[in-house]
Design an enzyme around this catalytic site. Structure first.
Site, PDB file in Angstrom:
ATOM      1  N   SER A   1      -9.249 -16.691  16.055  1.00 21.57           N
ATOM      2  CA  SER A   1      -8.317 -15.582  15.874  1.00 21.57           C
ATOM      3  C   SER A   1      -7.551 -15.278  17.157  1.00 21.57           C
ATOM      4  O   SER A   1      -8.115 -15.290  18.250  1.00 21.57           O
ATOM      5  CB  SER A   1      -9.085 -14.330  15.431  1.00 21.57           C
ATOM      6  OG  SER A   1      -8.209 -13.245  15.252  1.00 21.57           O
TER       7      SER A   1
ATOM      8  N   ASP B   1      -5.104 -10.702  14.695  1.00 21.15           N
ATOM      9  CA  ASP B   1      -5.891  -9.470  14.606  1.00 21.15           C
ATOM     10  C   ASP B   1      -4.994  -8.280  14.256  1.00 21.15           C
ATOM     11  O   ASP B   1      -5.346  -7.435  13.423  1.00 21.15           O
ATOM     12  CB  ASP B   1      -6.609  -9.194  15.934  1.00 21.15           C
ATOM     13  CG  ASP B   1      -7.835 -10.083  16.135  1.00 21.15           C
ATOM     14  OD1 ASP B   1      -8.249 -10.743  15.162  1.00 21.15           O
ATOM     15  OD2 ASP B   1      -8.363 -10.116  17.257  1.00 21.15           O
TER      16      ASP B   1
ATOM     17  N   LYS C   1       9.970 -18.192  -5.812  1.00 19.89           N
ATOM     18  CA  LYS C   1       9.566 -16.832  -5.460  1.00 19.89           C
ATOM     19  C   LYS C   1       9.006 -16.867  -4.049  1.00 19.89           C
ATOM     20  O   LYS C   1       8.007 -17.533  -3.789  1.00 19.89           O
ATOM     21  CB  LYS C   1       8.507 -16.324  -6.440  1.00 19.89           C
ATOM     22  CG  LYS C   1       8.027 -14.904  -6.150  1.00 19.89           C
ATOM     23  CD  LYS C   1       6.977 -14.480  -7.165  1.00 19.89           C
ATOM     24  CE  LYS C   1       6.508 -13.047  -6.923  1.00 19.89           C
ATOM     25  NZ  LYS C   1       5.503 -12.624  -7.922  1.00 19.89           N
TER      26      LYS C   1
ATOM     27  N   ASP D   1       2.928  -6.293 -17.086  1.00 17.86           N
ATOM     28  CA  ASP D   1       4.292  -5.926 -16.691  1.00 17.86           C
ATOM     29  C   ASP D   1       5.289  -6.576 -17.640  1.00 17.86           C
ATOM     30  O   ASP D   1       6.314  -7.115 -17.232  1.00 17.86           O
ATOM     31  CB  ASP D   1       4.558  -6.364 -15.251  1.00 17.86           C
ATOM     32  CG  ASP D   1       5.828  -5.747 -14.673  1.00 17.86           C
ATOM     33  OD1 ASP D   1       6.304  -4.731 -15.231  1.00 17.86           O
ATOM     34  OD2 ASP D   1       6.348  -6.281 -13.674  1.00 17.86           O
TER      35      ASP D   1
END
Length: 456
Positions: free
Chosen positions: A105, A110, A179, A276
């Protein structure tokens, strides 16, 4: 100066990639002599946001890039805590921009995980690089079969389909719909989870009345979902152009929607709820048939939903009232939406078009339904009764899509039979035709008789 110590600085917000993220202890570890290591003190002061203390330590010679046994630096700590002023100070004192801890990380990852947007902007402005996409895999064999190399997508002549979300592209010689999830989505764990869920559903779906999933970009940013492109647009735009549809056309369209939804609801091992279903999420193909699309808020029935849908996720006008509460709901929420769409195709107006969007859920909850304003003959053959049954207040009393299909096919047959009967000429036409033929025969006989007389 030694930059690493066999000690660990602990705090509540740990590395975004650490296996254990919820530590309750915040504090310093001492070395064997009982002294607090200056490097750990730097991390402690960073956690406290003590700018003066940090500056004093760094000016005394403490290494700004000190890392503990987990390879965590003060910049990691500041990024977790969202302390943009401390981040700026550390960077100004020479802190490395992209150090990785033992789990891989970085300070930026973070900051993204803890949604510290000011720190994200600051780190990226200073050149911090984002890690791989959230679905990145470490081994090539783990890359999904549907993975599309983004270099294969040509956006040169791209056309925007939905503002900020869908656009067109060329892929392997065909036009496709894409998309995209913007960079800001990567810092929102809920949206990344929704992306994963949508992909999991799309992989299962194969039906003529459901938009075809072609592939996705998951190993790089931005994340993308690629589906077939239907240039005729959606049902919403079609209704705006055409206005009210004839009952026969409305029923034909309703059959397409019901077939697609019946397939989704009968998915194994668990039904897929769309949640939806509205005209803008129903697309038209080249032949004019309809396909159900956009599964961004869909879910498997077995998945327990711990929150209601928001206005940003679904339109209030087409959603069953139970979806916006924390109560359990099932596939019947899509049946409710279907009733409203069917009525809109006949009326030519969206449900409760005279009400503000936020007022509609209250109307549904109080058992109010959009009025039937079109002539009663347009709702003949049981069409009105079917709509009323589908938006019943009690979800258990709403029919399944398989039952809806049976009823629609019966209605379609009746409408077609009536139309066929109407085109037959009335009896009077046959009588008039018979009289004309007799007259012609009579005239023809007289003519032959006259020619015979003259010849004699």
């Amino acid at each position: 100066m030694e930059t690493k110590n066999p000690v660990r600085f602990t705090l509540l917000k740990q590395s975004s990639l650490a296996p254990e993220r919820n530590r309750d202890d915040v504090g310093l570890e001492h070395d064997e002599s009982g002294e607090v290591d200056p490097g750990l003190r730097l991390m402690y002061l960073t956690n406290e946001g003590d700018l003066e203390g940090i500056r004093e330590l760094l000016d005394s010679g403490v290494d700004v890039n000190f890392s503990d046994i987990d390879d965590r630096t003060a910049l990691h700590i500041a990024a977790c805590q969202g302390l943009s002023a401390v981040v700026a100070l550390l960077l100004g004192k020479g802190a490395e921009i992209d150090p990785k801890d033992r789990w891989g990380s970085t300070p930026l990852s973070d900051a993204i995980y803890y949604k510290n947007h000011e720190v994200i902007k600051l780190l990226e402005k200073r050149g911090a690089k984002r890690l791989a996409a959230p679905m990145h895999v470490n081994h090539a064999r783990e890359v999904p079969e549907y993975e599309i190399n983004p270099s294969e997508l040509d956006f040169t002549d791209s056309v925007e389909i939905t503002k900020g979300t869908f656009c067109t592209a060329m892929w392997r010689g065909i036009q496709v719909a894409v998309k995209k999830l913007g960079e800001e989505v990567l810092s929102d764990e809920d949206k990344v989870k929704a992306f994963r869920d949508e992909l999991a559903l799309l992989q299962k779906i194969r039906h003529p009345n459901v938009v075809q999933f072609l592939g996705a970009v998951t190993q790089s940013s931005p994340l993308m979902i690629v589906t077939e492109y239907l240039p005729k647009g959606d049902l919403c735009a079609f209704l705006k152009r055409k206005g009210p549809l004839k009952p026969a056309t409305a029923v034909r369209c309703a059959l397409d929607i019901a077939r697609g939804m019946s397939y989704l609801h009968e998915n194994k091992p668990a039904p897929i709820i769309h949640r939806d279903l509205e005209p803008s999420n129903i697309l038209r193909d080249d032949s004019g048939h309809l396909k159900v699309a956009d599964f961004g808020v869909s879910k498997l029935l077995t998945v327990k939903e711990d929150r209601p849908l928001s206005h940003q996720e679904a339109s209030y006008r087409y959603v069953a009232p139970e979806v916006f509460t924390k109560g359990d709901y099932d596939t019947k929420v899509d049946v409710f939406s279907f009733a409203l769409i069917l009525q809109e195709m006949i009326e030519g107006y969206p449900p409760f078009h005279g009400k503000q969007e936020h007022e509609v859920p209250k109307a549904y909850a109080s058992k109010e339904r959009p009025p039937f304003r079109a002539p009663a003959k347009l709702y003949g053959h049981g069409l009105k009764e079917l709509i009323e049954e589908c938006w019943n207040e009690n979800p258990a009393k709403r029919p399944t899509f398989r039952q809806i299909l049976t009823k629609l096919e019966t209605i379609s047959h009746k409408i077609g039979h009536k139309k066929h009967w109407k085109v037959r000429p009335p009896l009077k036409c046959f009588q008039n035709l018979e009289a004309m033929l007799k007259k012609d025969l009579s005239l023809s006989g007289r003519s032959r008789s006259s020619r015979s007389t003259n010849s004699i």
